[in-house]
Scaffold this motif. Structure first.
Motif, PDB file in Angstrom:
ATOM      1  N   UNK A  68       0.832  -1.210   0.000  1.00  0.00           N
ATOM      2  CA  UNK A  68       0.000   0.000   0.000  1.00  0.00           C
ATOM      3  C   UNK A  68       0.866   1.259   0.000  1.00  0.00           C
ATOM      4  N   UNK A  69       1.971   1.229   0.784  1.00  0.00           N
ATOM      5  CA  UNK A  69       2.865   2.385   0.809  1.00  0.00           C
ATOM      6  C   UNK A  69       3.533   2.593  -0.545  1.00  0.00           C
ATOM      7  N   UNK A  70       3.944   1.495  -1.212  1.00  0.00           N
ATOM      8  CA  UNK A  70       4.555   1.628  -2.543  1.00  0.00           C
ATOM      9  C   UNK A  70       3.566   2.174  -3.553  1.00  0.00           C
ATOM     10  N   UNK A  71       2.321   1.655  -3.515  1.00  0.00           N
ATOM     11  CA  UNK A  71       1.306   2.173  -4.448  1.00  0.00           C
ATOM     12  C   UNK A  71       1.027   3.637  -4.184  1.00  0.00           C
ATOM     13  N   UNK A  72       0.969   4.031  -2.892  1.00  0.00           N
ATOM     14  CA  UNK A  72       0.701   5.440  -2.558  1.00  0.00           C
ATOM     15  C   UNK A  72       1.845   6.336  -3.026  1.00  0.00           C
ATOM     16  N   UNK A  73       3.105   5.885  -2.799  1.00  0.00           N
ATOM     17  CA  UNK A  73       4.254   6.690  -3.237  1.00  0.00           C
ATOM     18  C   UNK A  73       4.302   6.793  -4.756  1.00  0.00           C
ATOM     19  N   UNK A  74       4.008   5.678  -5.451  1.00  0.00           N
ATOM     20  CA  UNK A  74       4.009   5.724  -6.920  1.00  0.00           C
ATOM     21  C   UNK A  74       2.927   6.670  -7.428  1.00  0.00           C
ATOM     22  N   UNK A  75       1.736   6.613  -6.802  1.00  0.00           N
ATOM     23  CA  UNK A  75       0.655   7.510  -7.225  1.00  0.00           C
ATOM     24  C   UNK A  75       1.004   8.966  -6.964  1.00  0.00           C
ATOM     25  N   UNK A  76       1.604   9.247  -5.768  1.00  0.00           N
ATOM     26  CA  UNK A  76       2.011  10.623  -5.472  1.00  0.00           C
ATOM     27  C   UNK A  76       3.086  11.097  -6.434  1.00  0.00           C
ATOM     28  N   UNK A  77       4.032  10.212  -6.750  1.00  0.00           N
ATOM     29  CA  UNK A  77       5.077  10.592  -7.690  1.00  0.00           C
ATOM     30  C   UNK A  77       4.493  10.917  -9.060  1.00  0.00           C
TER      31      UNK A  77
END
Length: 380
Positions: A68-77
């Motif tokens: 979930x953290x990786x998906x959130x960081x990728x989406x924010x990026x």
């Protein structure tokens, strides 16, 4: 033990090995066995913690959180660094660039190219031809004579201002002065420097011949005598002493230490190592047997009694409590219904079909509650 009855490796090691092997075996069993037991317990505890705590925690908690953290960081990026620039390039820069390119091509095709062809054909080419004709005529009849006259004037001025004054200064001033200085230098060298230099050379030769050479020869003879009669005998004596010490002290001591090290390795360390390896394997077997025994004892003393108590005590007690609870609850409901009928009268009787389908009551008026499958009936 059976391992002690086997013939020793290597064709027999002697009584010294037998005397050393028994204490080493005792110490190995007393020291290595507890260490192996503790090690096996730690390994079993670590495996159990990894299997039942760390593994499920990582699979069901840490890994989903990391995904979930990786998906959130990728989406924010993408939201901050990718999509704005992609939208700017796709919907702003590309249309603006295409419009500017179309405008530039139209301006060039419709304005600049016709204007350039017109200027080149009707303005610049005739003007260039006229200027070329004027340049050829002016160069031939005006500029060439004028350039020759200016060149002669410049040459005359240059000779007058920069050549003749320096020639006169060199010929009538610097050359006589230089010749006079050269004559004075020759006289000074012949009558002053040369006698002084010859006197200095004679003094240096005399000091070398009558002072430095005798002192040097004496120093050399003294050094040769000290080397021949002092240093060489002392060095030869030191070398002889070193050879004697090596031959009669260091070499026998080294050979003895080598023999002692070989004997210590062959008759002490190697048997002790083999005994330790054997003790380690025996400790592993004993630990495995102890672990299996502890598991069997735990299953017999704890697992089987707990299973029997749960099956033959807790389960019947739970069923009995459930029967008592349901009977008490039915009695309470009947008492409330009796009180309600006594106070408010009997409610209108519903048909048996509708009464059986009423959602507010658990059973119909003429239906008795179904018997539960009790423990004795299930066992029978």
């Amino acid at each position: 033990m059976e391992t002690d009855k086997r013939p020793p490796a290597g064709g027999g090691d002697g009584c010294l090995v037998g005397v050393i092997r028994v204490p080493v075996k005792i110490v190995a069993v007393l020291v290595v066995l507890p260490v192996r037991v503790v090690w096996e317990l730690l390994v079993a505890g670590g495996r159990a913690a990894h299997r039942h705590v760390l593994g499920p925690l990582y699979v069901h908690v840490v890994e989903p959180l990391l995904r979930a953290l990786g998906w959130l960081l990728a989406t924010l990026f993408k939201l901050v660094f990718v999509w704005p620039w992609v939208g700017l390039w796709r919907y702003v820069l590309i249309p603006v660039g295409e419009g500017l390119a179309w405008l530039g091509r139209g301006l060039y095709d419709q304005v600049l190219a016709p204007a350039g062809r017109f200027l080149g054909a009707y303005v610049l080419r005739p003007l260039g031809e006229a200027l070329a004709w004027l340049g050829r005529g002016g160069m031939r009849y005006l500029l060439a004579p004028l350039a020759q006259g200016v060149g002669w004037i410049v040459w005359a001025l240059g000779m007058t201002l920069f050549v003749w004054p320096w020639v006169g200064l060199w010929r009538y001033v610097l050359a006589p002065v230089g010749r006079g200085i050269a004559w004075l230098a020759a006289v000074f060298h012949r009558y002053v420097l040369q006698p002084v230099w010859l006197g200095f050379l004679w003094l240096v030769v005399a000091v070398y011949r009558y002072l430095l050479r005798p002192v040097g020869l004496g120093f050399v003879w003294s050094a040769v005598a000290v080397y021949r009669y002092v240093l060489r005998p002392v060095g030869l004596g030191f070398v002889w002493l070193a050879v004697a010490v090596y031959r009669y002290v260091l070499r026998p001591v080294g050979v003895g230490l080598g023999w002692l090290a070989v004997a210590l390795y062959r008759y002490v360390l190697a048997p002790a190592g083999r005994v330790l390896v054997w003790a380690w394997h025996v400790a592993g077997l004993i630990t495995a047997a102890l672990w299996r025994g502890l598991k069997w004892v735990g299953r017999v003393l704890i697992g089987w009694p707990a299973s029997w108590v749960y099956r033959h005590v807790l389960t019947p007690a739970g069923h009995a409590v459930r029967e008592v609870w349901r009977t008490g609850r039915a009695a309470v409901r009947e008492a409330r219904a009796s009180v309600r009928r006594a106070l408010f009268g009997t409610p209108p009787v519903e048909p048996a079909r509708s009464r059986a389908r009423t959602l507010g009551s658990t059973t119909a008026a003429d239906a008795a509650p179904a018997d539960e499958i009790s423990l004795p009936r299930r066992q029978g």
